[in-house]
Enzyme design. Sequence first.
Site, PDB file in Angstrom:
ATOM      1  CE  LYS A  60      65.228  24.290  80.301  1.00 48.51           C
ATOM      2  NZ  LYS A  60      64.079  25.006  79.683  1.00 48.51           N
ATOM      3  CB  SER A 135      63.466  22.918  76.446  1.00 50.44           C
ATOM      4  OG  SER A 135      63.334  24.137  77.149  1.00 50.44           O
ATOM      5  CB  SER A 159      60.487  25.383  77.884  1.00 51.37           C
ATOM      6  OG  SER A 159      60.801  25.064  76.564  1.00 51.37           O
TER       7      SER A 159
HETATM    8  N1  GLN Z   1      59.341  24.543  72.335  1.00 50.50           N
HETATM    9  C1  GLN Z   1      59.641  25.935  72.152  1.00 50.50           C
HETATM   10  C2  GLN Z   1      60.875  26.062  71.295  1.00 50.50           C
HETATM   11  O1  GLN Z   1      61.346  25.086  70.866  1.00 50.50           O
HETATM   12  C3  GLN Z   1      59.779  26.619  73.463  1.00 50.50           C
HETATM   13  C4  GLN Z   1      61.097  26.383  74.094  1.00 50.50           C
HETATM   14  C5  GLN Z   1      61.222  27.084  75.409  1.00 50.50           C
HETATM   15  O2  GLN Z   1      60.235  27.587  75.968  1.00 50.50           O
HETATM   16  N2  GLN Z   1      62.437  27.152  75.886  1.00 50.50           N
HETATM   17  O3  GLN Z   1      61.366  27.127  71.059  1.00 50.50           O
END
Ligand code: GLN
Length: 466
Positions: A60, A135, A159
């Site tokens: 990532k 994400s 994410s």
């Molecule tokens: N969707 C969550 C957020 O927007 C989690 C994001 C993540 O785990 N990086 O914060």
Amino acid sequence: MNFSLMSIDEILRMEENGEVSPRQVWDHFSERRRRWEPEINAFITTVEDLEGNGLAVGVKDNIAVKGLPTTCGSRMLRNYESPYSATAWERLRARGFSLAGKTNLDEFAMGSSTETSFLGPTRNPWDPERTPGGSSGGSAAAVAAGMVKFALGSDTGGSVRQPASFCGVVGFKPTYGRISRFGLVAFASSLDQIGILSTSVRDAAYVFSVVGGDDPRDSTTSRRPVPDFQEIFSSPLDSFTFVYPDEEVLGRAEDEVRREFMEFVKMAEALGGRGKEVSMPLLNYAMEAYYIVANAEASSNLARYDGVRYGLRQEAEDLLQMYMKTRTAGFGDEVKRRILTGGFVLSRGYYEDYYGRAVSYRKQLSAFMEDVFSRADFLLLPTTPHVAFKIGERQDPIEMYMEDFFTVFVNLAGLPAISIPWSLLDGLPIGFQIVSRWYNEIGMLRLAEKMERSIDFKNKLILKEV
Ligand code: GLN
């Protein structure tokens, strides 16, 4: 040979025995990237040098790899190059894994759809009209389409697990502190954790045994030894106890997902588990608490992107103008929203009402989880309320935040969790979660593998040779 269908340890054994060459393995994955990448956009940077065992890895793009850009999907870092590598990647490289590329993500890992990257959205390989989740959407899509053998992601509030569910792959997040965060760009440091996306539980366990464990460069890593891969599956899990939430919490998922989840529960029982429904009203506040804590920490962590230290700089008359112009131009809307709300909940006058309460909720939640896991080995629950949604469909930020209802409490409590694929609903994958007590990754992986063996989920995308 279709290397997408074999486990990491099996491929490495074949290489050792001279049955296949690293080049053959590498070419399999490269060919799949050529076929899929133009349509899916899973990568921000691709590299094509085979260095070791031929097993292609996606990382990532908020995890540093020396000499390559780490953009975090943001204009702010679009020209930033990492002078060092993250520990997790360094350990993989040392074991002979080769990088296939840096994967796409929501800007600074803030989001649930991989739509906010400055490079444009990643598409779900099961249906390119839909998001892969986020994400870590680039990592999940790359694994699902067989473009890489496995990928690293980061999980601050879901994410790794949520995109795994949307893409029909395994998403594993260990206990907080089990995988070094050195070289992971900070979003919300008390929640951030590197996780693994793979096509099988076995592969997730393999990678965990390589990347996990104490790191002197991250003071929050645990000293406890990470289980050896052989040890994880050396003895089977015979009987176990588990709990699952009642209607009040399950009601957050769509009807069909709920019905399927109850089948998942039945299967756990058939495999030797004693299950019990438990009321978990506390979970209803996890999303609110998460977005207070995460944004508060993000507002502090992102203060470093000021035009002086890293990345973008917009020249201006004086220092203050330079900060303002740089940050206005460098960050997208969602990142700005988080910095603003994060600053607000920490501000004098509001601190006690928001941040203070979220922190005390977090303590209550951990105490509750401790109680849950003093009575049962595992907690089972859905990963996502529904299957993958369409690109552009979630315009309202609060609606997007609701996507994380089933995942964020895990990060607030620092627990380990894994999402495994269960079935297809109207042709789209859905996964379910197993959560365990702190540091019981072994038990969790054993149960996940046992369930996986009984689940009839076929990833039709990787079944084809290319
Ligand atoms: N969707 C969550 C957020 O927007 C989690 C994001 C993540 O785990 N990086 O914060």
